[in-house]
Design a protein around this motif. Structure first.
Motif, PDB file in Angstrom:
ATOM      1  N   GLN A 197      35.118  10.884  61.070  1.00 26.09           N
ATOM      2  CA  GLN A 197      35.120  11.632  59.808  1.00 26.09           C
ATOM      3  C   GLN A 197      36.563  11.827  59.339  1.00 26.09           C
ATOM      4  OE1 GLN A 197      33.046  15.141  61.110  1.00 26.09           O
ATOM      5  NE2 GLN A 197      31.034  14.178  60.951  1.00 26.09           N
ATOM      6  N   PRO A 198      37.128  10.826  58.642  1.00 29.73           N
ATOM      7  CA  PRO A 198      38.508  10.939  58.176  1.00 29.73           C
ATOM      8  C   PRO A 198      38.606  11.618  56.807  1.00 29.73           C
ATOM      9  CG  PRO A 198      37.713   8.718  57.784  1.00 29.73           C
ATOM     10  CD  PRO A 198      36.572   9.473  58.419  1.00 29.73           C
ATOM     11  N   ASP A 199      39.615  12.478  56.666  1.00 31.31           N
ATOM     12  CA  ASP A 199      40.017  13.009  55.369  1.00 31.31           C
ATOM     13  C   ASP A 199      41.426  12.496  55.093  1.00 31.31           C
ATOM     14  OD1 ASP A 199      37.713  14.372  54.835  1.00 31.31           O
ATOM     15  OD2 ASP A 199      38.466  16.339  55.447  1.00 31.31           O
ATOM     16  N   HIS A 200      41.804  12.466  53.816  1.00 32.21           N
ATOM     17  CA  HIS A 200      43.115  11.935  53.466  1.00 32.21           C
ATOM     18  C   HIS A 200      43.895  12.930  52.622  1.00 32.21           C
ATOM     19  CE1 HIS A 200      45.755   9.554  50.631  1.00 32.21           C
ATOM     20  NE2 HIS A 200      46.324   9.399  51.808  1.00 32.21           N
ATOM     21  N   ALA A 201      45.174  13.073  52.955  1.00 30.59           N
ATOM     22  CA  ALA A 201      46.102  13.864  52.144  1.00 30.59           C
ATOM     23  C   ALA A 201      47.317  13.000  51.860  1.00 30.59           C
ATOM     24  CB  ALA A 201      46.518  15.137  52.878  1.00 30.59           C
ATOM     25  N   GLY A 202      47.678  12.902  50.586  1.00 33.91           N
ATOM     26  CA  GLY A 202      48.825  12.087  50.193  1.00 33.91           C
ATOM     27  C   GLY A 202      50.102  12.882  50.019  1.00 33.91           C
ATOM     28  N   SER A 203      50.051  14.182  50.288  1.00 32.86           N
ATOM     29  CA  SER A 203      51.239  15.025  50.151  1.00 32.86           C
ATOM     30  C   SER A 203      51.261  16.043  51.281  1.00 32.86           C
ATOM     31  CB  SER A 203      51.227  15.764  48.808  1.00 32.86           C
ATOM     32  OG  SER A 203      50.181  16.735  48.788  1.00 32.86           O
ATOM     33  N   GLY A 204      52.438  16.583  51.537  1.00 28.39           N
ATOM     34  CA  GLY A 204      52.576  17.583  52.586  1.00 28.39           C
ATOM     35  C   GLY A 204      51.840  18.866  52.262  1.00 28.39           C
ATOM     36  N   ALA A 205      51.914  19.296  51.006  1.00 28.36           N
ATOM     37  CA  ALA A 205      51.261  20.545  50.624  1.00 28.36           C
ATOM     38  C   ALA A 205      49.745  20.469  50.835  1.00 28.36           C
ATOM     39  CB  ALA A 205      51.580  20.877  49.164  1.00 28.36           C
ATOM     40  N   LEU A 206      49.154  19.354  50.422  1.00 32.60           N
ATOM     41  CA  LEU A 206      47.708  19.193  50.602  1.00 32.60           C
ATOM     42  C   LEU A 206      47.371  19.112  52.093  1.00 32.60           C
ATOM     43  CD1 LEU A 206      44.870  18.779  49.532  1.00 32.60           C
ATOM     44  CD2 LEU A 206      45.381  16.336  49.282  1.00 32.60           C
ATOM     45  N   ALA A 207      48.219  18.438  52.865  1.00 33.60           N
ATOM     46  CA  ALA A 207      47.966  18.335  54.304  1.00 33.60           C
ATOM     47  C   ALA A 207      47.943  19.695  54.968  1.00 33.60           C
ATOM     48  CB  ALA A 207      49.040  17.455  54.950  1.00 33.60           C
ATOM     49  N   ILE A 208      48.886  20.536  54.615  1.00 33.00           N
ATOM     50  CA  ILE A 208      48.947  21.882  55.202  1.00 33.00           C
ATOM     51  C   ILE A 208      47.701  22.677  54.822  1.00 33.00           C
ATOM     52  CG2 ILE A 208      50.195  24.076  55.151  1.00 33.00           C
ATOM     53  CD1 ILE A 208      52.763  22.359  54.734  1.00 33.00           C
ATOM     54  N   ARG A 209      47.315  22.574  53.555  1.00 29.25           N
ATOM     55  CA  ARG A 209      46.133  23.321  53.103  1.00 29.25           C
ATOM     56  C   ARG A 209      44.879  22.855  53.829  1.00 29.25           C
ATOM     57  NH1 ARG A 209      46.576  22.522  48.066  1.00 29.25           N
ATOM     58  NH2 ARG A 209      44.792  21.232  47.481  1.00 29.25           N
ATOM     59  N   LEU A 210      44.685  21.566  53.938  1.00 31.33           N
ATOM     60  CA  LEU A 210      43.492  21.048  54.607  1.00 31.33           C
ATOM     61  C   LEU A 210      43.501  21.385  56.096  1.00 31.33           C
ATOM     62  CD1 LEU A 210      43.132  17.515  52.963  1.00 31.33           C
ATOM     63  CD2 LEU A 210      41.687  19.519  52.570  1.00 31.33           C
ATOM     64  N   ALA A 211      44.654  21.217  56.744  1.00 30.13           N
ATOM     65  CA  ALA A 211      44.739  21.429  58.195  1.00 30.13           C
ATOM     66  C   ALA A 211      44.516  22.880  58.578  1.00 30.13           C
ATOM     67  CB  ALA A 211      46.088  20.949  58.718  1.00 30.13           C
ATOM     68  N   THR A 212      44.826  23.796  57.666  1.00 32.88           N
ATOM     69  CA  THR A 212      44.662  25.212  57.982  1.00 32.88           C
ATOM     70  C   THR A 212      43.340  25.794  57.486  1.00 32.88           C
ATOM     71  OG1 THR A 212      45.952  25.760  55.993  1.00 32.88           O
ATOM     72  CG2 THR A 212      47.137  25.678  58.082  1.00 32.88           C
ATOM     73  N   GLN A 213      42.587  24.997  56.741  1.00 33.59           N
ATOM     74  CA  GLN A 213      41.303  25.484  56.224  1.00 33.59           C
ATOM     75  C   GLN A 213      40.097  24.797  56.848  1.00 33.59           C
ATOM     76  OE1 GLN A 213      41.501  25.049  51.959  1.00 33.59           O
ATOM     77  NE2 GLN A 213      42.846  26.818  51.687  1.00 33.59           N
ATOM     78  N   HIS A 214      40.324  23.679  57.545  1.00 33.77           N
ATOM     79  CA  HIS A 214      39.221  22.917  58.119  1.00 33.77           C
ATOM     80  C   HIS A 214      39.482  22.642  59.598  1.00 33.77           C
ATOM     81  CE1 HIS A 214      37.578  22.158  54.089  1.00 33.77           C
ATOM     82  NE2 HIS A 214      38.831  21.966  53.713  1.00 33.77           N
ATOM     83  N   ALA A 215      38.421  22.361  60.316  1.00 30.51           N
ATOM     84  CA  ALA A 215      38.531  22.088  61.756  1.00 30.51           C
ATOM     85  C   ALA A 215      38.643  20.580  61.983  1.00 30.51           C
ATOM     86  CB  ALA A 215      37.317  22.654  62.490  1.00 30.51           C
TER      87      ALA A 215
END
Length: 233
Positions: free
Chosen positions: A31-49
């Motif tokens: 189950q891959p998710d993709h983030a193309g920016s650092g800000a989005l990566a931080i938001r996703l990593a801290t809101q999802h498992a």
């Protein structure tokens, strides 16, 4: 042998590389998710498992090392980070590990090796992280980032859960303020009143569930969970 299904956050701004990674992991049934920016990566990593983060260092909005620090500081669980980068000098790797990376893979890489390293990191993380922690009437579900009091859900912020997780892990010993700040924000804490505000919110949530004071302030040190069975006998 059948592969375990992993949830992976791919942090990569190069469209071709990102698509190759996502398509390959998806082809494994993961189950891959993709983030193309650092800000989005931080938001996703801290809101999802997620089980693993694949992190490119060269991002358009911030350095990947900063993204790694932020994820390590704010994710409620110890989320493994595999850095994927063209920076393959020893000092680059050393800096990556100092900033919290769990593994390092230089570009160009074999997609099969990426998968093997993801599996190894996920196994290592699960061995070191208890998925369910019970302390008195409290139950913490690490993967779901939820806490229960006598089986009833507690309404907590993500930061509140992280604080409670550390307090439960160290119980019955107190946790120093400095240790909580490091656990939550690493070397880049926000304003001086941030911890106090989060402690206040967590204390109110625990009192609302239990009807009594469960989070004690230890003068000149920090905070400690106080459970009913410790006050009797």
């Amino acid at each position: 042998m059948k592969r375990e299904v992993l949830s992976v956050l791919v942090v990569e701004d190069h469209p071709t590389i990102a698509r190759q990674l996502v398509d390959f992991l998806d082809g494994l049934g993961w189950q891959p998710d993709h983030a193309g920016s650092g800000a989005l990566a931080i938001r996703l990593a801290t809101q999802h498992a997620y089980d693993v983060v694949l992190l490119d260092l060269n991002l358009p909005d911030m350095d990947g090392l900063q993204v790694c620090r932020e994820i390590k500081a704010h994710a409620p669980s110890n989320l493994p980070v595999l850095m994927l980068t063209a920076r393959d000098a020893f000092e680059d790797k050393a800096q990556g590990f100092r900033d919290g990376a769990d593994d390092y893979l230089a570009k160009p890489f074999d997609l099969r090796e990426v998968a093997l390293r993801c599996e190894a990191l996920a196994r290592r993380s699960s061995l070191h992280q208890r998925q369910e922690m019970r302390v008195g009437p409290l139950t913490l579900l690490a993967r779901e980032k939820r806490a229960l009091y006598e089986g009833r859900p507690l309404v907590l912020t993500q930061t509140g859960f992280s604080i409670l997780q550390l307090l439960c892990r160290e119980h019955p010993h107190p946790v120093a303020r400095a240790a909580l700040v490091q656990h939550l924000w690493g070397a880049h804490p926000p304003g001086s009143d941030a911890l106090k505000s989060h402690i206040y919110t967590l204390r109110k949530a625990l009192e609302g569930a239990s009807g009594r004071r469960m989070l004690a302030t230890i003068l000149q040190l920090g905070y400690r969970l106080e459970l009913e069975d410790e006050n009797h006998g």
